[in-house]
Design a protein around this motif. Structure first.
Motif, PDB file in Angstrom:
ATOM      1  N   ASP A  48     -11.809-103.267  -6.418  1.00  0.00           N
ATOM      2  CA  ASP A  48     -12.719-104.259  -5.846  1.00  0.00           C
ATOM      3  C   ASP A  48     -12.084-104.991  -4.675  1.00  0.00           C
ATOM      4  O   ASP A  48     -12.736-105.279  -3.665  1.00  0.00           O
ATOM      5  CB  ASP A  48     -13.129-105.276  -6.915  1.00  0.00           C
ATOM      6  N   THR A  49     -10.809-105.305  -4.810  1.00  0.00           N
ATOM      7  CA  THR A  49     -10.104-106.057  -3.769  1.00  0.00           C
ATOM      8  C   THR A  49      -9.961-105.236  -2.500  1.00  0.00           C
ATOM      9  O   THR A  49     -10.213-105.726  -1.390  1.00  0.00           O
ATOM     10  CB  THR A  49      -8.725-106.509  -4.272  1.00  0.00           C
ATOM     11  N   VAL A  50      -9.563-103.983  -2.632  1.00  0.00           N
ATOM     12  CA  VAL A  50      -9.445-103.112  -1.460  1.00  0.00           C
ATOM     13  C   VAL A  50     -10.808-102.948  -0.804  1.00  0.00           C
ATOM     14  O   VAL A  50     -10.940-103.022   0.432  1.00  0.00           O
ATOM     15  CB  VAL A  50      -8.855-101.738  -1.863  1.00  0.00           C
ATOM     16  N   GLN A  51     -11.843-102.727  -1.610  1.00  0.00           N
ATOM     17  CA  GLN A  51     -13.181-102.537  -1.050  1.00  0.00           C
ATOM     18  C   GLN A  51     -13.671-103.802  -0.347  1.00  0.00           C
ATOM     19  O   GLN A  51     -14.352-103.727   0.680  1.00  0.00           O
ATOM     20  CB  GLN A  51     -14.172-102.122  -2.129  1.00  0.00           C
ATOM     21  N   ARG A  73     -16.985 -93.691   4.653  1.00  0.00           N
ATOM     22  CA  ARG A  73     -16.642 -92.660   3.659  1.00  0.00           C
ATOM     23  C   ARG A  73     -15.696 -93.250   2.602  1.00  0.00           C
ATOM     24  O   ARG A  73     -15.818 -92.948   1.412  1.00  0.00           O
ATOM     25  CB  ARG A  73     -15.977 -91.457   4.348  1.00  0.00           C
ATOM     26  N   MET A  74     -14.757 -94.080   3.040  1.00  0.00           N
ATOM     27  CA  MET A  74     -13.826 -94.708   2.108  1.00  0.00           C
ATOM     28  C   MET A  74     -14.571 -95.662   1.170  1.00  0.00           C
ATOM     29  O   MET A  74     -14.286 -95.720  -0.033  1.00  0.00           O
ATOM     30  CB  MET A  74     -12.737 -95.466   2.875  1.00  0.00           C
ATOM     31  N   ILE A  75     -15.541 -96.395   1.711  1.00  0.00           N
ATOM     32  CA  ILE A  75     -16.328 -97.323   0.892  1.00  0.00           C
ATOM     33  C   ILE A  75     -17.161 -96.564  -0.130  1.00  0.00           C
ATOM     34  O   ILE A  75     -17.268 -96.966  -1.296  1.00  0.00           O
ATOM     35  CB  ILE A  75     -17.213 -98.213   1.789  1.00  0.00           C
ATOM     36  N   ASP A  76     -17.761 -95.440   0.299  1.00  0.00           N
ATOM     37  CA  ASP A  76     -18.535 -94.612  -0.633  1.00  0.00           C
ATOM     38  C   ASP A  76     -17.659 -94.117  -1.783  1.00  0.00           C
ATOM     39  O   ASP A  76     -18.056 -94.152  -2.952  1.00  0.00           O
ATOM     40  CB  ASP A  76     -19.152 -93.413   0.098  1.00  0.00           C
ATOM     41  N   ALA A  77     -16.466 -93.638  -1.430  1.00  0.00           N
ATOM     42  CA  ALA A  77     -15.544 -93.132  -2.453  1.00  0.00           C
ATOM     43  C   ALA A  77     -15.104 -94.266  -3.375  1.00  0.00           C
ATOM     44  O   ALA A  77     -14.991 -94.080  -4.597  1.00  0.00           O
ATOM     45  CB  ALA A  77     -14.324 -92.490  -1.786  1.00  0.00           C
ATOM     46  N   SER A  78     -14.879 -95.439  -2.799  1.00  0.00           N
ATOM     47  CA  SER A  78     -14.476 -96.595  -3.593  1.00  0.00           C
ATOM     48  C   SER A  78     -15.585 -97.012  -4.549  1.00  0.00           C
ATOM     49  O   SER A  78     -15.327 -97.338  -5.712  1.00  0.00           O
ATOM     50  CB  SER A  78     -14.121 -97.757  -2.659  1.00  0.00           C
ATOM     51  N   ASN A  79     -16.823 -96.989  -4.079  1.00  0.00           N
ATOM     52  CA  ASN A  79     -17.961 -97.327  -4.938  1.00  0.00           C
ATOM     53  C   ASN A  79     -18.058 -96.386  -6.132  1.00  0.00           C
ATOM     54  O   ASN A  79     -18.360 -96.802  -7.250  1.00  0.00           O
ATOM     55  CB  ASN A  79     -19.265 -97.272  -4.133  1.00  0.00           C
ATOM     56  N   GLN A  80     -17.767 -95.104  -5.880  1.00  0.00           N
ATOM     57  CA  GLN A  80     -17.816 -94.135  -6.970  1.00  0.00           C
ATOM     58  C   GLN A  80     -16.711 -94.406  -7.985  1.00  0.00           C
ATOM     59  O   GLN A  80     -16.930 -94.361  -9.199  1.00  0.00           O
ATOM     60  CB  GLN A  80     -17.694 -92.719  -6.419  1.00  0.00           C
ATOM     61  N   LYS A  81     -15.504 -94.709  -7.488  1.00  0.00           N
ATOM     62  CA  LYS A  81     -14.391 -95.027  -8.387  1.00  0.00           C
ATOM     63  C   LYS A  81     -14.697 -96.281  -9.196  1.00  0.00           C
ATOM     64  O   LYS A  81     -14.387 -96.348 -10.389  1.00  0.00           O
ATOM     65  CB  LYS A  81     -13.111 -95.233  -7.575  1.00  0.00           C
ATOM     66  N   LYS A 183     -25.334 -94.015 -18.222  1.00  0.00           N
ATOM     67  CA  LYS A 183     -24.624 -93.668 -17.005  1.00  0.00           C
ATOM     68  C   LYS A 183     -25.433 -94.144 -15.805  1.00  0.00           C
ATOM     69  O   LYS A 183     -26.662 -94.184 -15.837  1.00  0.00           O
ATOM     70  CB  LYS A 183     -24.395 -92.153 -16.923  1.00  0.00           C
ATOM     71  N   GLN A 184     -24.752 -94.455 -14.720  1.00  0.00           N
ATOM     72  CA  GLN A 184     -25.437 -94.982 -13.542  1.00  0.00           C
ATOM     73  C   GLN A 184     -26.193 -93.913 -12.751  1.00  0.00           C
ATOM     74  O   GLN A 184     -27.059 -94.222 -11.947  1.00  0.00           O
ATOM     75  CB  GLN A 184     -24.432 -95.682 -12.625  1.00  0.00           C
ATOM     76  N   MET A 185     -25.851 -92.652 -12.978  1.00  0.00           N
ATOM     77  CA  MET A 185     -26.556 -91.549 -12.316  1.00  0.00           C
ATOM     78  C   MET A 185     -26.554 -91.706 -10.792  1.00  0.00           C
ATOM     79  O   MET A 185     -27.577 -91.560 -10.125  1.00  0.00           O
ATOM     80  CB  MET A 185     -28.008 -91.449 -12.800  1.00  0.00           C
ATOM     81  N   LYS A 186     -25.395 -92.026 -10.234  1.00  0.00           N
ATOM     82  CA  LYS A 186     -25.285 -92.125  -8.782  1.00  0.00           C
ATOM     83  C   LYS A 186     -25.630 -90.777  -8.151  1.00  0.00           C
ATOM     84  O   LYS A 186     -25.098 -89.741  -8.542  1.00  0.00           O
ATOM     85  CB  LYS A 186     -23.873 -92.535  -8.379  1.00  0.00           C
ATOM     86  N   MET A 187     -26.514 -90.797  -7.152  1.00  0.00           N
ATOM     87  CA  MET A 187     -27.006 -89.555  -6.572  1.00  0.00           C
ATOM     88  C   MET A 187     -26.457 -89.276  -5.172  1.00  0.00           C
ATOM     89  O   MET A 187     -26.383 -88.117  -4.755  1.00  0.00           O
ATOM     90  CB  MET A 187     -28.539 -89.592  -6.516  1.00  0.00           C
ATOM     91  N   TYR A 188     -26.057 -90.325  -4.446  1.00  0.00           N
ATOM     92  CA  TYR A 188     -25.745 -90.120  -3.026  1.00  0.00           C
ATOM     93  C   TYR A 188     -24.478 -89.316  -2.778  1.00  0.00           C
ATOM     94  O   TYR A 188     -24.313 -88.712  -1.727  1.00  0.00           O
ATOM     95  CB  TYR A 188     -25.683 -91.458  -2.283  1.00  0.00           C
ATOM     96  N   ASN A 189     -23.544 -89.292  -3.751  1.00  0.00           N
ATOM     97  CA  ASN A 189     -22.317 -88.511  -3.577  1.00  0.00           C
ATOM     98  C   ASN A 189     -22.412 -87.110  -4.182  1.00  0.00           C
ATOM     99  O   ASN A 189     -21.482 -86.318  -4.057  1.00  0.00           O
ATOM    100  CB  ASN A 189     -21.135 -89.240  -4.221  1.00  0.00           C
ATOM    101  N   ASP A 190     -23.536 -86.818  -4.822  1.00  0.00           N
ATOM    102  CA  ASP A 190     -23.699 -85.538  -5.525  1.00  0.00           C
ATOM    103  C   ASP A 190     -24.393 -84.532  -4.618  1.00  0.00           C
ATOM    104  O   ASP A 190     -25.542 -84.726  -4.215  1.00  0.00           O
ATOM    105  CB  ASP A 190     -24.511 -85.759  -6.804  1.00  0.00           C
TER     106      ASP A 190
END
Length: 203
Positions: A48-51, A73-81, A183-190
């Motif tokens: 959270d802090t890095v993001q 792209r880094m923010i998207d990856a961070s959101n997924q983590k 599960k959150q079922m995030k779709m944008y990274n799939d």
């Protein structure tokens, strides 16, 4: 010590550790033992802090577009983590309360314990940065007063959220609330669910 007190203490340690160098490329050095809940909470807040700081950087009006895309792209990856780790924390709670039999009239809460903890983690960052602004010597007195007022609200929110989290955990432990996780079922990274990505693969 209540769970919320422990979490708040860990979150603040993470925030302070990050700001020693205040660099998004700083590697995490988790001080807590493997397998401990504190270690998981520290890792959660570090993400959270890095993001938080990635979000600051990308709002620079003069940022290079190529750099901005890389940051996105880094923010998207961070959101997924972040999402993955929240779900992992909920898994920890599910296992912790696995022997609790909910009462027949047990309620279902609007959010899981881990998503409430997620809000507490973000709140620790808001408090930290608002406190900096409330005491920033280069800012006007009017700015500092307004930020102190906002900080007071955030600290009140922290108290209320902490009580709510501890009460939720107590209700789960007593069988008054049934813990149910989706599960959150995030779709944008799939690549199989985001039409922009799978249409590109089909061309």
């Amino acid at each position: 010590m209540n769970f919320s007190d422990t979490a708040w203490k860990v979150f603040n340690q993470s925030v302070e550790d990050y700001h020693v160098l205040d660099n998004i490329e700083t590697l995490i050095n988790n001080p807590f033992p493997e397998g401990s809940l504190e270690r998981i909470l520290y890792a959660k807040n570090w993400i959270d802090t890095v993001q938080w700081h990635l979000e600051d950087i990308i709002r620079d009006e003069n940022i290079n577009p190529v750099e901005a895309l890389q940051l996105k792209r880094m923010i998207d990856a961070s959101n997924q983590k972040r999402t993955d780790l929240v779900e992992f924390i909920d898994g920890w709670f599910l296992d912790h309360y696995k022997n609790v039999n909910p009462k027949k009239d047990a309620k279902i809460n609007t959010e899981t314990p881990a998503w409430a903890v997620d809000r507490l983690s973000i709140l620790s960052l808001k408090v930290f940065h608002m406190a900096l602004e409330a005491n920033r010597e280069t800012a006007s007195e009017e700015h500092r007063i307004k930020c102190q007022e906002k900080l007071d609200v955030l600290l009140s929110q922290k108290e209320d959220l902490s009580v709510s989290i501890d009460q939720l955990l107590k209700d789960i432990e007593n069988g008054d609330v049934k813990m149910k996780v989706y599960k959150q079922m995030k779709m944008y990274n799939d690549e199989s669910l985001n039409p922009i990505l799978y249409q590109k693969e089909q061309k």
